[in-house]
Design an enzyme around this catalytic site. Sequence first.
Site, PDB file in Angstrom:
ATOM      1  N   ASN A 186       0.824  -1.215   0.000  1.00  0.00           N
ATOM      2  CA  ASN A 186       0.000   0.000   0.000  1.00  0.00           C
ATOM      3  C   ASN A 186       0.860   1.268   0.000  1.00  0.00           C
ATOM      4  O   ASN A 186       0.681   2.158   0.808  1.00  0.00           O
ATOM      5  CB  ASN A 186      -0.945  -0.006   1.212  1.00  0.00           C
ATOM      6  CG  ASN A 186      -2.060   1.022   1.071  1.00  0.00           C
ATOM      7  OD1 ASN A 186      -2.287   1.552  -0.012  1.00  0.00           O
ATOM      8  ND2 ASN A 186      -2.748   1.314   2.159  1.00  0.00           N
TER       9      ASN A 186
ATOM     10  N   TYR B  23      -0.859  -8.145  -9.098  1.00  0.00           N
ATOM     11  CA  TYR B  23      -1.808  -7.344  -8.328  1.00  0.00           C
ATOM     12  C   TYR B  23      -3.087  -7.285  -9.152  1.00  0.00           C
ATOM     13  O   TYR B  23      -3.240  -6.473 -10.050  1.00  0.00           O
ATOM     14  CB  TYR B  23      -1.246  -5.946  -8.083  1.00  0.00           C
ATOM     15  CG  TYR B  23      -2.194  -4.994  -7.385  1.00  0.00           C
ATOM     16  CD1 TYR B  23      -3.053  -5.435  -6.381  1.00  0.00           C
ATOM     17  CD2 TYR B  23      -2.220  -3.649  -7.723  1.00  0.00           C
ATOM     18  CE1 TYR B  23      -3.923  -4.567  -5.742  1.00  0.00           C
ATOM     19  CE2 TYR B  23      -3.074  -2.759  -7.089  1.00  0.00           C
ATOM     20  CZ  TYR B  23      -3.923  -3.225  -6.099  1.00  0.00           C
ATOM     21  OH  TYR B  23      -4.793  -2.344  -5.460  1.00  0.00           O
TER      22      TYR B  23
ATOM     23  N   ASP C 238      -1.729 -10.092  -4.464  1.00  0.00           N
ATOM     24  CA  ASP C 238      -3.068  -9.691  -4.051  1.00  0.00           C
ATOM     25  C   ASP C 238      -4.018 -10.097  -5.180  1.00  0.00           C
ATOM     26  O   ASP C 238      -4.091  -9.439  -6.215  1.00  0.00           O
ATOM     27  CB  ASP C 238      -3.089  -8.176  -3.821  1.00  0.00           C
ATOM     28  CG  ASP C 238      -4.455  -7.667  -3.374  1.00  0.00           C
ATOM     29  OD1 ASP C 238      -5.415  -8.462  -3.372  1.00  0.00           O
ATOM     30  OD2 ASP C 238      -4.559  -6.478  -3.037  1.00  0.00           O
TER      31      ASP C 238
ATOM     32  N   ASP D 261      -2.588  -2.059   5.059  1.00  0.00           N
ATOM     33  CA  ASP D 261      -3.882  -2.665   5.388  1.00  0.00           C
ATOM     34  C   ASP D 261      -3.855  -4.166   5.089  1.00  0.00           C
ATOM     35  O   ASP D 261      -4.815  -4.875   5.378  1.00  0.00           O
ATOM     36  CB  ASP D 261      -5.026  -1.983   4.642  1.00  0.00           C
ATOM     37  CG  ASP D 261      -4.804  -1.919   3.127  1.00  0.00           C
ATOM     38  OD1 ASP D 261      -3.645  -2.075   2.691  1.00  0.00           O
ATOM     39  OD2 ASP D 261      -5.779  -1.699   2.398  1.00  0.00           O
ATOM     40  N   HIS D 262      -2.757  -4.651   4.514  1.00  0.00           N
ATOM     41  CA  HIS D 262      -2.520  -6.077   4.303  1.00  0.00           C
ATOM     42  C   HIS D 262      -1.348  -6.504   5.179  1.00  0.00           C
ATOM     43  O   HIS D 262      -0.553  -5.666   5.629  1.00  0.00           O
ATOM     44  CB  HIS D 262      -2.139  -6.368   2.848  1.00  0.00           C
ATOM     45  CG  HIS D 262      -3.218  -6.094   1.853  1.00  0.00           C
ATOM     46  ND1 HIS D 262      -3.815  -7.082   1.102  1.00  0.00           N
ATOM     47  CD2 HIS D 262      -3.793  -4.930   1.459  1.00  0.00           C
ATOM     48  CE1 HIS D 262      -4.708  -6.544   0.282  1.00  0.00           C
ATOM     49  NE2 HIS D 262      -4.712  -5.238   0.481  1.00  0.00           N
TER      50      HIS D 262
ATOM     51  N   CYS E 233     -23.727   6.768  20.293  1.00  0.00           N
ATOM     52  CA  CYS E 233     -24.245   5.588  19.602  1.00  0.00           C
ATOM     53  C   CYS E 233     -25.232   4.859  20.495  1.00  0.00           C
ATOM     54  O   CYS E 233     -25.149   4.923  21.729  1.00  0.00           O
ATOM     55  CB  CYS E 233     -23.106   4.663  19.194  1.00  0.00           C
ATOM     56  SG  CYS E 233     -22.198   3.933  20.556  1.00  0.00           S
TER      57      CYS E 233
ATOM     58  N   HIS F  20     -23.450   1.550  22.629  1.00  0.00           N
ATOM     59  CA  HIS F  20     -22.501   1.687  23.737  1.00  0.00           C
ATOM     60  C   HIS F  20     -22.612   3.017  24.478  1.00  0.00           C
ATOM     61  O   HIS F  20     -21.892   3.243  25.450  1.00  0.00           O
ATOM     62  CB  HIS F  20     -21.066   1.542  23.214  1.00  0.00           C
ATOM     63  CG  HIS F  20     -20.855   0.320  22.389  1.00  0.00           C
ATOM     64  ND1 HIS F  20     -20.804   0.352  21.008  1.00  0.00           N
ATOM     65  CD2 HIS F  20     -20.690  -0.977  22.735  1.00  0.00           C
ATOM     66  CE1 HIS F  20     -20.613  -0.867  20.545  1.00  0.00           C
ATOM     67  NE2 HIS F  20     -20.551  -1.703  21.563  1.00  0.00           N
TER      68      HIS F  20
ATOM     69  N   CYS G 236     -20.606   4.618  15.185  1.00  0.00           N
ATOM     70  CA  CYS G 236     -20.019   4.148  16.439  1.00  0.00           C
ATOM     71  C   CYS G 236     -18.493   4.259  16.370  1.00  0.00           C
ATOM     72  O   CYS G 236     -17.893   3.934  15.348  1.00  0.00           O
ATOM     73  CB  CYS G 236     -20.436   2.701  16.688  1.00  0.00           C
ATOM     74  SG  CYS G 236     -19.673   1.943  18.141  1.00  0.00           S
TER      75      CYS G 236
ATOM     76  N   CYS H 266     -21.138  -1.009  16.933  1.00  0.00           N
ATOM     77  CA  CYS H 266     -22.580  -1.259  16.799  1.00  0.00           C
ATOM     78  C   CYS H 266     -23.057  -0.665  15.473  1.00  0.00           C
ATOM     79  O   CYS H 266     -22.311   0.031  14.777  1.00  0.00           O
ATOM     80  CB  CYS H 266     -23.361  -0.666  17.967  1.00  0.00           C
ATOM     81  SG  CYS H 266     -23.332   1.147  18.065  1.00  0.00           S
TER      82      CYS H 266
END
Length: 471
Positions: free
Chosen positions: A10, A143, A183, A281-282, A421, A424, A447, A461
Amino acid sequence: MLNIVTWNINGIRSSQQNLKDLFDSLGADIVCLQETKITRDMLDEATALVEGYSSYYSFSRKKSGYSGVATYCKTSCTPFQAEEGLAGTFSSHEDKIDFYDSVHSSFTDEGLKALDSEGRCVMTLHRFKEEEAVGSLIVMNVYCPHAGDNDERLAYKLEFYRALSLRCHDLLSKGYHVIVLGDINVSHRLIDHCEPDDVTSFSKSPSRIWLDGFLVEGGGKFIDSFRYLYPTKEKAFTCWNTKLNARVNNYGTRIDYIMLSSKLSQSLRECIIMNEVYGSDHCPVKASIALHFMSSTHLPALCTRNFKEFSGKQLKMSEFICKRNHLAIESANELQSRSEVSEPKKMRLSQKTTKQQSSLLNFFAPTSVTSRENISSLQFISSTTESMNSFDCDKSLSSATSSSVGLWKNLLKGPAPPPVCSGHKEACVLRTVKKKGPNMNRQFWACPRAAGHSSDLNAQCNFFLWASAKR
């Protein structure tokens, strides 16, 4: 033992760690990166020339900061050839690995160029000792495109898959062993997804149908290394939504694969998901394969060490004044326009500062909306401020200043507190719709907790509230 890693990084420039230290920490002989997000003009020497490694890039020719893959090989695994793309469209003759019969006969020249122009594949040719013979192995670092709900991109994605299958078919038919890794942008089975929206139609998506047919269990020629060793292991994910902090609850998908041609399955020793490695994020996936690699004594033409800008050779003046690509020209024009605009601004600013300070009322243009009460308040504040500039502060001025503060608070009220929220009773966070459609860029309250399975009470939530009325 060959250790090979795939990782969607990324953005290779986003790494906070020295690349050599990073690669060494992964314990790999070959590191295949996806989504490098750079074009050749962005590639610097520290990234291109990593000590102890040779590197091979494919850049996007469509736009800057997009897509891109790179393969880094230790000196002990220097490839004998390297090629960019699935069809060799942009490779010179000396780069090409050849064997494109099925691919070239199934696509138009324009279609092949479109498939190779986004920088989604690098292929390296390696040799290894196989009993008393020498085996040849192709590592295909890919990719695969993401489609989402975009029909045009889905068609492109499926064409890329088809070209990948055909190229693998051609290579296998010529006796090569093949590793396809990267990926792949599809989770294969339900076990590879944290919580799919529609369980009944999950396996019917075109991308999963293609992957089924590519793997041995669906009649294909490849094994999924991880599932070959761990067929029932749950919550084995490689990608998480970082905007929703989903990695905290391991609420993700497995879309990164190391797939081996079936004859290599007997050499597979391990395949692990390195979910302890952060930076994207991977996370990386690593396979260990019992192969004794041979190293080439000659660097392939595609190697970054052969790029003119990194070769150490003195360039001719013509190399510096040659026609630049449109991205570089646009960038230069933008910088020039900024410099032209910025100088008059500075002059105007310096002229303004020499003028006498304006009355506070000059900052508020009278409008029909402004009430008499507010104007009176501003007049009072202005007169108080002017008197403070003329006299020392005394008790009466302190009283006047306190009144001014109160009036300012009435006039300039801060933003309303965020809603809480329902799940919670915690203050919500503001998010923005990124999906294309009528609500794109619209903001909403959600949330604040990390995303997680719907059965996890500690996870986010389902509270949702638009931040403002739709315009």
